[in-house]
Design a protein around this motif. Structure first.
Motif: not given
Ligand code: HEM
Lengths: 275, 238
Positions: A114-116, A142, A160, A210, A212, A214, A229, A231
């Protein structure tokens, strides 16, 4: 009157030599400087919006960004597969494409990337735009790709638990796996009709980005190791779409050179007359 | 008037031309002030040098210079003279181009590393007794929660640190916790990166907001363990 003018003249002569020294020195300093950001190179037509292997990618400079296991917030992960991502970008003034490339020893259905981006003028925390306590934050946009569906999902989050697909899906994505390397291209128009939720790309402007990733591998019990989360994440970096070339610098340079030439000409004439 | 009148009029005319006429020529834009200054400096130095030269042309310093510039009786040096006369305008042009070129560098965001804490976090003292047992416990919590980023050696080089910018603080460095009071650490650990004021660029910090997961007592113990492990002591004076 005369001595004063003489002194000024001397100061100026000294000054000019200093300026010339700075000119020569300054130019070399600016060449030596370097910094990491994603630069979308301007190309004419045919942005490879769904081709991770297109030849055009070789014209985009690669930038490498380090990744961390996500240990910032609950449901952490202490070790992840992907340690770095290599990112390139291209645009044609209308469409843009970002290619993210990383090593992953196995191809799994749940591999994802993913890109953010920050959206709008307000700063957003890199962890999903989570609320900051003393600063009013903005949302993030995202772009999410999964191997299983091999398409892009255009999402928004502000904290979140708020991440959800947008009503208007503007993002395309396509992945290609070979030799232990994923190459995933994300693409979109530079601007969309929804500036509240979509990042708007203005050539020449720096925007925060940013990453991410997986790795969709499973553990001994058949459970996904990296999901949600859990990843590999990056911090904020800068993204910029190159602005079309601006030739005004050449004009200013020509004027300055002409001035200097004229100065020499008049000086020599004056000197010759004086003799 | 006299000696100064003409130069002043010339300078003003030059300024008006650069500032107001030039930007209206199609394809051009308002000039950056550094460029205007450079043009004016060139014009000004030219003027002053003529003025001094017309009267002081037999000056010992200017004599050889003059002969070189005018090219009289130069002989073999003639080629060098042309070189200089061509090179100088080119150099000026090149530098001007460099100074107007749009910067390729991302904006520099300065970050205040130790911004002032909110009022309620000044002057708190550690309520936990400094016993070997509590310090041990604190180190245990540190190993579990903090070491992935701040490192088992308290050096900021934990296995999860590599992707985070700004980097996790190095507690062994005398410019981090050794400069700070326990009260300040309590604030930073409780509220994390997102608790920073704007000058601390909170949107970039990976430092977790530990109040969500850890009770205050644990945080105070961690502070003890952290100082002990990093071989530092808190700043005590106000
Ligand atoms: C320290 C940084 C980060 C933390 C603590 C974090 C935390 C989380 C958490 C708790 C979730 C569960 C869904 C939700 O809470 O809405 C999640 C899902 C997700 N995050 Fe992050 N995230 C971070 C960074 C990022 C970054 C930089 C991106 C994109 C570039 C990203 C993309 C996503 C996506 C696409 C999902 C959905 C995954 C799925 O449905 O399988 N996250 N993240």
């Amino acid at each position: 009157m005369k001595p004063a003018i003489q002194i000024i003249g001397q100061i100026l002569r000294g000054g000019i030599s200093v300026i010339v020294a700075i000119m020569v020195g300054g130019a070399t300093i600016s060449f030596a400087q370097e910094s990491v950001s994603v630069r979308a190179t301007l190309m004419t037509g045919g942005v490879p919006v769904d081709d991770p292997s297109a030849a055009a990618w070789s014209s985009a400079p690669p930038a490498t960004f380090p990744m961390s296991p996500q240990v910032h917030w609950q449901n952490r992960i202490q070790e992840v597969t992907v340690k770095d991502v290599i990112v390139r970008a291209l645009h044609d003034g209308n469409q843009m494409a970002v290619l993210i490339e990383y090593a992953d020893p196995t191809q799994d259905p749940d591999d994802a990337a993913a890109l953010e981006f920050m959206v709008g003028d307000k700063k957003a925390h890199f962890a999903h735009g989570q609320p900051m306590l003393q600063v009013e934050g903005g949302p993030v946009n995202i772009w999410f790709w999964k191997n299983k569906t091999d398409k892009g999902v255009d999402m928004s989050a502000k904290g979140f638990g708020t991440l959800k697909p947008q009503e208007h899906q503007d993002v395309k994505a396509k992945g290609a796996y070979s030799n232990g390397t994923w190459k995933v291209v994300f693409s979109r128009n530079l601007s969309t009709g929804h500036p509240e939720e979509d990042v708007q790309i203005t050539p020449g402007q720096f925007i925060s980005i940013a990453f991410a990733v997986w790795d969709g591998r499973k553990d001994g019990a058949g459970e996904l190791v990296e999901k949600g989360s859990q990843k590999a994440v990056s911090s904020w970096w800068y993204f910029r779409a190159d602005a079309p070339p601006d030739y005004s610098g050449y004009m200013y340079a020509a004027i300055a050179a002409a001035l200097a030439l004229g100065f020499q000409f008049v000086l020599i004439r004056k000197l010759k007359k004086g003799q | 008037m006299g000696a100064l009148g003409k130069p002043i009029i010339l300078m003003v005319a030059m300024y008006v031309f650069i500032k107001f006429v030039l930007p209206n020529i199609p394809g051009s834009a308002p000039l950056p002030s550094s460029l205007i200054a450079l043009y004016l400096l060139l014009t000004g130095s030219g003027i002053v040098i003529f003025q001094t030269l017309s009267k002081e042309s037999k000056d010992a310093f200017w004599g050889p210079m003059q002969r070189f510039l005018t090219g009289e009786n130069l002989g073999g040096l003639q080629a060098l003279r042309y070189g200089v006369l061509i090179l100088f305008p080119l150099l000026v042009g090149w530098q001007t181009y460099g100074s107007t070129a749009v910067s390729d560098l991302p904006p520099i965001e300065s970050r205040t590393i130790h911004p002032a804490p909110p009022g309620e976090y000044t002057g708190l003292s550690n309520p936990v007794a400094k016993t070997p047992d509590n310090i041990m416990q604190g180190k245990g919590f540190y190993a579990a929660y903090c070491s992935p980023c701040h490192g088992g050696n308290f050096d900021g080089k934990g296995p999860a640190a590599r992707g985070f910018v700004p980097a996790p603080a190095n507690f062994a460095d005398p410019t981090t916790i050794a400069m700070l009071q326990e009260s300040y650490l309590f604030w930073r650990i409780k509220k994390g990166g997102v608790g920073l004021p704007i000058e601390g660029t909170p949107w970039k910090s990976a430092m977790p907001r530990w109040e969500v997961e850890l009770p205050d007592e644990w945080i105070w113990k961690i502070i003890m363990g952290e100082y002990d492990g990093a071989h530092q002591s808190p700043r005590t004076w106000e």
